[in-house]
Design an enzyme around this catalytic site. Structure first.
Site, PDB file in Angstrom:
ATOM      1  N   ARG A   1     -10.548  -2.991  65.817  1.00  0.00           N
ATOM      2  CA  ARG A   1      -9.271  -4.080  66.558  1.00  0.00           C
ATOM      3  C   ARG A   1      -8.737  -3.972  67.591  1.00  0.00           C
ATOM      4  O   ARG A   1      -8.605  -3.058  68.382  1.00  0.00           O
ATOM      5  CB  ARG A   1      -8.489  -5.045  65.905  1.00  0.00           C
ATOM      6  CG  ARG A   1      -7.531  -5.980  66.453  1.00  0.00           C
ATOM      7  CD  ARG A   1      -6.631  -6.384  65.647  1.00  0.00           C
ATOM      8  NE  ARG A   1      -6.656  -6.750  64.626  1.00  0.00           N
ATOM      9  CZ  ARG A   1      -5.805  -6.622  63.316  1.00  0.00           C
ATOM     10  NH1 ARG A   1      -5.001  -6.388  63.543  1.00  0.00           N
ATOM     11  NH2 ARG A   1      -6.550  -7.365  61.485  1.00  0.00           N
TER      12      ARG A   1
ATOM     13  N   ARG B   1       2.275  -6.173  68.189  1.00  0.00           N
ATOM     14  CA  ARG B   1       1.152  -6.056  67.955  1.00  0.00           C
ATOM     15  C   ARG B   1      -0.155  -7.281  69.289  1.00  0.00           C
ATOM     16  O   ARG B   1       0.640  -7.240  70.906  1.00  0.00           O
ATOM     17  CB  ARG B   1      -0.082  -7.207  66.666  1.00  0.00           C
ATOM     18  CG  ARG B   1       0.730  -6.961  65.365  1.00  0.00           C
ATOM     19  CD  ARG B   1      -0.197  -5.037  65.243  1.00  0.00           C
ATOM     20  NE  ARG B   1       0.576  -4.907  63.862  1.00  0.00           N
ATOM     21  CZ  ARG B   1      -0.230  -4.714  62.612  1.00  0.00           C
ATOM     22  NH1 ARG B   1      -1.234  -6.334  62.137  1.00  0.00           N
ATOM     23  NH2 ARG B   1      -0.053  -4.600  61.529  1.00  0.00           N
TER      24      ARG B   1
ATOM     25  N   LYS C   1       5.013  -4.692  61.057  1.00  0.00           N
ATOM     26  CA  LYS C   1       3.912  -5.163  62.370  1.00  0.00           C
ATOM     27  C   LYS C   1       5.619  -6.325  62.966  1.00  0.00           C
ATOM     28  O   LYS C   1       6.187  -6.714  62.572  1.00  0.00           O
ATOM     29  CB  LYS C   1       2.917  -5.817  62.493  1.00  0.00           C
ATOM     30  CG  LYS C   1       3.159  -6.860  61.129  1.00  0.00           C
ATOM     31  CD  LYS C   1       1.782  -7.525  60.609  1.00  0.00           C
ATOM     32  CE  LYS C   1       2.182  -8.152  59.165  1.00  0.00           C
ATOM     33  NZ  LYS C   1       0.648  -8.553  58.784  1.00  0.00           N
TER      34      LYS C   1
ATOM     35  N   LYS D   1       5.205  -9.354  66.175  1.00  0.00           N
ATOM     36  CA  LYS D   1       4.164 -10.210  67.000  1.00  0.00           C
ATOM     37  C   LYS D   1       4.766 -11.100  67.901  1.00  0.00           C
ATOM     38  O   LYS D   1       5.694 -11.359  67.391  1.00  0.00           O
ATOM     39  CB  LYS D   1       3.274 -11.203  65.951  1.00  0.00           C
ATOM     40  CG  LYS D   1       2.790 -10.220  64.341  1.00  0.00           C
ATOM     41  CD  LYS D   1       1.631 -11.136  63.450  1.00  0.00           C
ATOM     42  CE  LYS D   1       0.907 -10.501  62.780  1.00  0.00           C
ATOM     43  NZ  LYS D   1       0.349 -11.025  61.722  1.00  0.00           N
TER      44      LYS D   1
ATOM     45  N   CYS E   1      -9.934 -15.996  57.320  1.00  0.00           N
ATOM     46  CA  CYS E   1      -9.437 -14.924  57.242  1.00  0.00           C
ATOM     47  C   CYS E   1     -11.079 -14.117  56.674  1.00  0.00           C
ATOM     48  O   CYS E   1     -11.935 -14.564  55.790  1.00  0.00           O
ATOM     49  CB  CYS E   1      -8.516 -14.398  56.735  1.00  0.00           C
ATOM     50  SG  CYS E   1      -8.681 -14.335  54.976  1.00  0.00           S
TER      51      CYS E   1
ATOM     52  N   CYS F   1     -12.336  -6.835  53.418  1.00  0.00           N
ATOM     53  CA  CYS F   1     -10.388  -6.615  53.106  1.00  0.00           C
ATOM     54  C   CYS F   1     -10.598  -5.992  51.942  1.00  0.00           C
ATOM     55  O   CYS F   1     -10.257  -6.432  50.393  1.00  0.00           O
ATOM     56  CB  CYS F   1      -9.778  -7.442  53.395  1.00  0.00           C
ATOM     57  SG  CYS F   1      -8.453  -7.564  53.213  1.00  0.00           S
TER      58      CYS F   1
ATOM     59  N   CYS G   1      -5.695 -13.852  50.691  1.00  0.00           N
ATOM     60  CA  CYS G   1      -5.122 -13.626  49.609  1.00  0.00           C
ATOM     61  C   CYS G   1      -3.129 -14.108  50.350  1.00  0.00           C
ATOM     62  O   CYS G   1      -3.531 -14.503  51.148  1.00  0.00           O
ATOM     63  CB  CYS G   1      -4.552 -11.861  50.428  1.00  0.00           C
ATOM     64  SG  CYS G   1      -4.133 -10.886  51.098  1.00  0.00           S
TER      65      CYS G   1
ATOM     66  N   CYS H   1      -3.398 -14.104  57.308  1.00  0.00           N
ATOM     67  CA  CYS H   1      -4.079 -13.978  58.154  1.00  0.00           C
ATOM     68  C   CYS H   1      -4.599 -15.482  59.209  1.00  0.00           C
ATOM     69  O   CYS H   1      -4.532 -15.270  60.224  1.00  0.00           O
ATOM     70  CB  CYS H   1      -4.933 -12.411  57.891  1.00  0.00           C
ATOM     71  SG  CYS H   1      -4.215 -11.696  58.166  1.00  0.00           S
TER      72      CYS H   1
END
Length: 565
Positions: A78, A147, A210, A212, A431, A437, A476, A480
């Site tokens: 990424r 991120r 994480k 954001k 996603c 994934c 899921c 995302c």
């Protein structure tokens, strides 16, 4: 500083970080091991901080088991692109990398980044090194750190866009990890002897999870500001940026069957002048560093820290760390969290063309050669390429004389925004999900277009083809593609089965609610067809689909973000 009030039994990830020597681990040894396509288990965790996830091709899983082969390990990489803006030269370099080392495609993400898929272990270092040669980076695009910083990419509605974008870049740079491990491992830079690594903000174990950050410029919420740990809403008065309303505690991920996990929208806690926004942002991050849950990673995001201790506690702690009090939030209004397509003129007199990119996948197909078209555009473009938070692309800062040339290229390759695209498809996101994934239970990117094909029959039969309805799908519940903010949202439960959610607001300030579970495609269409028909016949003037299903009590409304006044 670790949690000061109670003793925590740390999760395994905390010990991995602590002994990693500031994110080095044994990554270099793992990369040079020729006996496997995978990394050492601890390095699988650590490599995220460097911008990569170890994955495997799940389509080939059963066949490789039969042959007694290990999974076909490969890596996602990424790219960090604060605010989503790249030069044409950078676009061309990344496009070439996707062919040399990736699977021949690029993924434009919902966080204004690029992703490469299908990279083998032996190609990982050349890929990351080549990204850095474009003056971009992959550092901290994954892992327990801040991120990629998102920012509304559309400068045509506000003269303050450039200033806000520059703040997004400054925030991104400010919160990048300071360890030199990244440069040593991927760029072959030697560590200066006797110089210890320091992480003045993160500490040696970084954040609990994480983090954001996103910046929105009203009236557009096209980066879904309330879905972030830290959201900043730009406040403009008479064409001047005054500062930001600050929002905390957003995050959409959850886990099936665990009621203590849930999606949550950020709360607005105050206003900060623009010259103090970095200071305020740092305090938010350090509160989460010090009080976040380091025992249970499923409850480790800032949203859970706030819900455990209370929003009022958070504001008091914030003011105490700042040494001054946040001001009261200032008025603003969001209209939509979608993109505007086609040509629009910017406040700088240049033109911006927003191109729909289905699910963000840049690839060539028969009659729709998107990758070739954008390569040719980049070769002649004197402006820039802007990624949106909805997986689309803006060809930016185009001179009047170049508009017709770009139009002709897009038409030649069959990718010009077509009037037959329905509002439903233009407002869709998905996603990656299967096949790469490892968290996905069901398809998303590879399936949503065909589902929309069938739903468009219903849409057209009811005269709604021009009407924008946000529809989002994830494989899921990690969210995302921000499925919890879709007016129609799908979350995969098993292959071919989805939970259906309805009722998010069109401007991104209300979550959707569960309507039906474990639906097949046939059941999805059966469930939505009468609701869409009723919407066509009974909606009020200017009423959005999400608001309609709430008004008709098809689902209950969820809470909107709280504003402390």
């Amino acid at each position: 500083m670790q949690e000061p009030l109670t003793q925590q039994e740390l999760s395994a990830d905390e010990y991995i970080k602590e002994k990693s020597d500031f994110l080095r681990g044994t990554i270099q040894e793992s990369l040079s091991n020729p006996l496997t396509g995978a990394l050492h288990p601890d390095d699988v965790k650590l490599i995220k901080y460097h911008g990569s996830y170890q994955q495997h091709d799940r389509d080939l899983e059963s066949e490789r088991k039969k042959q007694k082969l290990e999974p076909l390990y490969q890596f996602m990489v990424r790219v960090r692109v604060a605010g989503g803006i790249t030069t044409p030269q950078q676009w061309l370099a990344l496009d070439e990398l996707s062919d040399i080392y990736g699977n021949g495609t690029m993924k434009l993400t919902t966080r204004q980044s690029f992703q490469f898929h299908g990279i083998l272990k032996r190609h990982l270092k050349p890929t990351i090194k080549a990204v850095n040669e474009t003056l971009l980076s992959t550092i901290a695009t994954c892992g327990d750190v801040n991120r990629n910083v998102m920012c509304t990419p559309n400068p045509y509605q506000s003269p303050i866009h450039e200033e806000v974008y520059n703040i997004a870049v400054e925030l991104s740079e400010y919160f990048i990890p300071k360890t030199t491990a990244y440069h040593e491992i991927w760029l072959d830079q030697e560590k200066v002897a006797g110089t210890p690594d320091e992480e003045p903000i993160y500490g040696e174990t970084y954040l609990p999870r994480k983090f954001k950050i996103a910046i929105a410029i009203p009236p557009r919420n096209d980066i879904d500001v309330f879905a972030n740990d830290l959201g900043l809403i730009a406040i403009e008065e008479n064409g001047e940026l005054k500062g930001f309303n600050i929002c905390v505690g957003g995050g959409l991920g959850s886990t099936f069957g665990e009621i203590e996990t849930y999606p949550r929208l950020a709360d607005i806690i105050g206003f900060v002048p623009k010259e103090k926004v970095i200071e305020a942002s740092e305090k938010v991050i350090t509160i989460q560093r010090d009080y976040g849950n380091r025992a249970n990673r499923r409850n480790s995001r800032l949203k859970y820290t706030i819900d455990k201790r209370g929003l009022e506690w958070f504001v008091r702690e914030m003011n105490a760390r700042l040494g001054w009090e946040l001001e009261k939030p200032r008025p603003y209004q969001f209209q939509t969290n979608g993109d505007q397509y086609g040509w629009l003129k910017g406040s700088n007199g240049k033109w911006f063309y927003t191109l729909f990119v289905e699910n963000g996948r840049v690839k060539d197909e028969k009659g729709y050669e998107l990758k070739k078209a954008l390569r040719e555009v980049a070769l002649m473009l004197k402006g820039d390429m802007r990624l949106t938070g909805n997986q689309n692309l803006i060809i930016g800062n185009v001179a009047e004389d170049d508009k017709s040339v770009i139009e002709s290229i897009l038409i030649k390759y069959g990718v010009r925004n077509h009037p037959k695209l329905t509002g439903l498809r233009r407002s869709s996101m998905a996603c990656v999900a299967l096949n790469t994934c490892g968290l996905a239970f069901a398809e998303a990117e590879r399936y949503l277009p065909s589902l929309i094909d069938k739903l468009e029959v219903v849409i057209r039969n009811n005269g709604l083809e021009a009407h924008e309805i946000n529809i989002r799908m994830t494989g899921c519940p990690n969210g995302c593609a921000r499925s919890s903010l879709g007016e129609i949202g799908f979350i995969g439960r098993a292959v071919g089965r989805y939970n259906l959610y309805l009722g998010a607001s069109h401007n991104g300030d209300r979550l959707n609610s569960l309507y039906k579970e474990m639906l097949s495609e046939e059941a999805i269409i059966e469930a939505l067809e009468p609701i869409i028909a009723a919407y066509a016949q009974e909606r009020q003037e200017h009423e959005h689909f999400g608001d309609f299903v709430i008004r008709k009590k098809i689902v209950e409304a969820t809470d909107r973000p709280i504003t402390i006044r």
